[in-house]
Design a protein around this motif. Structure first.
Motif, PDB file in Angstrom:
ATOM      1  N   ASN A  74      31.989 -74.197 -71.581  1.00 38.61           N
ATOM      2  CA  ASN A  74      33.300 -74.489 -71.450  1.00 38.61           C
ATOM      3  C   ASN A  74      33.957 -74.383 -70.224  1.00 38.61           C
ATOM      4  O   ASN A  74      33.307 -74.019 -69.013  1.00 38.61           O
ATOM      5  N   VAL A  75      35.451 -74.318 -70.087  1.00 35.11           N
ATOM      6  CA  VAL A  75      36.069 -74.378 -69.006  1.00 35.11           C
ATOM      7  C   VAL A  75      35.557 -72.803 -68.016  1.00 35.11           C
ATOM      8  O   VAL A  75      35.459 -72.866 -66.952  1.00 35.11           O
ATOM      9  N   ASN A  76      35.478 -71.559 -68.904  1.00 30.17           N
ATOM     10  CA  ASN A  76      35.226 -70.495 -67.823  1.00 30.17           C
ATOM     11  C   ASN A  76      33.592 -70.673 -67.586  1.00 30.17           C
ATOM     12  O   ASN A  76      33.423 -70.222 -66.331  1.00 30.17           O
ATOM     13  N   THR A  77      32.666 -70.918 -68.434  1.00 31.05           N
ATOM     14  CA  THR A  77      31.234 -70.876 -67.800  1.00 31.05           C
ATOM     15  C   THR A  77      31.139 -71.848 -66.805  1.00 31.05           C
ATOM     16  O   THR A  77      30.498 -71.746 -65.697  1.00 31.05           O
ATOM     17  N   SER A  78      31.685 -73.110 -66.793  1.00 29.50           N
ATOM     18  CA  SER A  78      31.612 -74.024 -65.898  1.00 29.50           C
ATOM     19  C   SER A  78      32.334 -73.758 -64.613  1.00 29.50           C
ATOM     20  O   SER A  78      31.537 -73.692 -63.363  1.00 29.50           O
ATOM     21  N   ARG A  79      33.579 -72.970 -64.585  1.00 32.11           N
ATOM     22  CA  ARG A  79      34.041 -72.259 -63.321  1.00 32.11           C
ATOM     23  C   ARG A  79      33.153 -71.072 -62.683  1.00 32.11           C
ATOM     24  O   ARG A  79      33.064 -71.141 -61.758  1.00 32.11           O
ATOM     25  N   ASP A  80      32.601 -70.332 -63.494  1.00 30.71           N
ATOM     26  CA  ASP A  80      32.241 -69.246 -63.066  1.00 30.71           C
ATOM     27  C   ASP A  80      30.689 -69.168 -62.901  1.00 30.71           C
ATOM     28  O   ASP A  80      30.368 -68.384 -61.991  1.00 30.71           O
ATOM     29  N   ASP A  81      30.163 -70.080 -63.508  1.00 32.31           N
ATOM     30  CA  ASP A  81      28.598 -70.138 -63.267  1.00 32.31           C
ATOM     31  C   ASP A  81      28.206 -71.342 -62.699  1.00 32.31           C
ATOM     32  O   ASP A  81      27.581 -71.262 -61.304  1.00 32.31           O
TER      33      ASP A  81
END
Length: 484
Positions: A74-81
């Motif tokens: 999702n937008v968070n895992t893509s950005r953070d990982d």
């Protein structure tokens, strides 16, 4: 026995097999600009089998699509990982541009971008060296290629309420955000599985029109010219796995390697145009977060996707996103929302284009013996005033929306962190202040073109991808006309 499968979702060709072909066009780099040039050439030369096109990418194959099309993201895992694990923090050796990050992979940073695609402010476009009506045609072509839509938050009560509050407070330039997302349903055998645009989409569209040669792990470090230096003749390229150097011949070369890499290649090639590498331009950028009570909105909450557009008085734009990670998430996820919704404000302010902000070659060499680039960059007093306007704009927008800001997040990001750098090979009519002419061709070198963010004549508060794509399509059209 360990069985290893080939990462072969798109066909590639060994660099060593390309040396015996003289290409009509060689494209350096597979980001949005390179992808758009390739797609357009394949489209226009669909039935001309004699034409030879090659595209060379320094990185390897990574994802077959934009990261947010991958079911596990999702937008968070893509950005953070995914981004930290698949990018190169170039700013570690660029002290004045310390936020710079590169993605050396097929598709480049288009694998991760947030797809915001507003056009630049009209007043600035009038200063560009292209007829305004002609430019409008190419913007519409780019919007078609990128499937630009403002329907991402259509029907959302959160969107409707927040826009109403912003407009009531006099922030009338707040509108539904244009995004490069294909919202067409899959039906009647036509599959729409790559909603978020990356240049992989353009590579695919090109491949289905006509064949082309693609090489990965192909580091182009030099442009070859004819003995008089007046025409492109091909490129020197290193196979990064074997460290072998090859010469590939071409009638036309399109460099789309990025704002930081393209001038490095041109300068290392001994091309003497005075504006190459100069006028490096980015944004003053802030990303702030705040919260708002969920009980102010109906159960038909939806998502929030607002853009406060740039104006002549406000030289910045604000992307307003939410709630929480649900601005973009997978259909498998439970949408769990607390009493407080998190809203994000990603703001980008204009920076003056100044010749002293530049990319140049330093004495240090990389592992292949090629000079590394260095950056000279600073903000002017006017840029700092814009940064203050950005901060105030976030505060005003949050107040109008009833959002409580987390004051600790209102911090200016380091230069380069916005990933919007542009203008180091900018287009113009004067060779003293621009690297390319109005057709994207390097002044004084026929057949050598630039088609990435570096070719933008200027950078407004809008992100560069839509403009890059429009100008890249236009470069391809010019090459086709010149090749008749």
């Amino acid at each position: 026995m360990v069985i290893r499968y080939k990462n072969n979702w798109i066909n590639t060709k060994p660099i060593s097999d390309m040396v015996n072909t003289e290409y009509d066009v060689v494209i350096v780099g597979s980001g949005p600009g390179g992808g758009a040039v390739l797609q357009r050439l394949c489209q226009l030369w669909k039935d001309q089998g004699a034409k030879k096109i090659a595209i060379l990418e320094k990185g390897d194959k990574l994802f077959h699509s934009h990261a947010q099309n991958i079911p596990t993201q999702n937008v968070n895992t893509s950005r953070d990982d995914l981004v930290p694990n698949n990018s190169t923090p170039l700013g570690q050796r660029l002290p004045q541009f310390s936020g710079a990050t590169m993605v050396y992979a097929l598709g480049g940073r288009s694998l991760f971008w947030n797809a915001a695609t507003p056009r630049p402010i009209e007043e600035e476009l009038r200063t560009w060296p292209i007829n305004r009506r002609e430019l409008d045609v190419y913007y519409r072509m780019a919007e078609n290629l990128l499937y630009v839509t403002t329907d991402w938050a259509k029907g959302s009560s959160l969107q409707d309420q927040m826009l109403m509050r912003l407009h009531a407070a006099g922030i009338l330039e707040a509108q539904d955000m244009p995004l490069a997302i294909d919202l067409s349903p899959s039906r009647q055998g036509e599959v729409h599985s790559n909603a978020w645009y990356s240049s992989i989409n353009s590579l695919a569209r090109g491949q289905l029109d006509r064949p082309y040669d693609l090489a990965v792990d192909a580091f182009v470090h030099k442009i070859n010219t004819t003995p008089n230096g007046k025409r492109a003749a091909g490129v020197e390229v290193i196979d990064t796995k074997t460290k072998s150097n090859y010469t590939i011949r071409a009638k036309n070369v399109v460099v789309s390697a990025s704002t930081l890499e393209t001038p490095r290649i041109l300068l290392n090639s001994g091309i003497q145009e005075p504006a190459i590498g100069r006028y490096l331009t980015g944004h003053v950028s802030m990303i702030a977060v705040g919260t708002v009570s969920r009980n102010q909105f109906s159960d038909r909450l939806g998502n929030l996707s607002v853009l406060k557009f740039e104006t002549e008085d406000d030289p910045y734009q604000i992307q307003i996103l939410g709630p929480d990670q649900y601005w973009s998430y997978q259909q498998f996820e439970d949408k769990v929302l607390g009493d407080q919704l998190t809203i994000a404000y990603a703001a980008f302010g204009r920076v003056e284009s100044r010749p002293e902000n530049r990319v140049y070659l330093e004495s240090r060499l990389d592992e292949y013996g090629v000079p590394l680039q260095q950056v000279q960059y600073s903000l002017s007093d006017r840029d700092r005033q814009t940064a203050e306007q950005v901060e105030q704009g976030i505060r005003d927008s949050a107040r109008a929306m009833g959002v409580t800001l987390d004051e600790s997040t209102l911090v200016l990001r380091p230069p380069g962190a916005d990933m919007h750098e542009a203008c180091t090979c900018r287009m113009g009519n004067n060779p003293n202040t621009s690297a390319t002419n109005r057709n994207g061709q390097i002044h004084g070198v026929q057949g050598l073109y630039v088609a990435d963010n570096s070719a933008l004549p200027s950078l407004t508060a809008a992100g560069p991808v839509l403009s890059n794509t429009a100008l890249a399509i236009r470069v391809a059209d010019h090459i086709v006309r010149q090749s008749r």
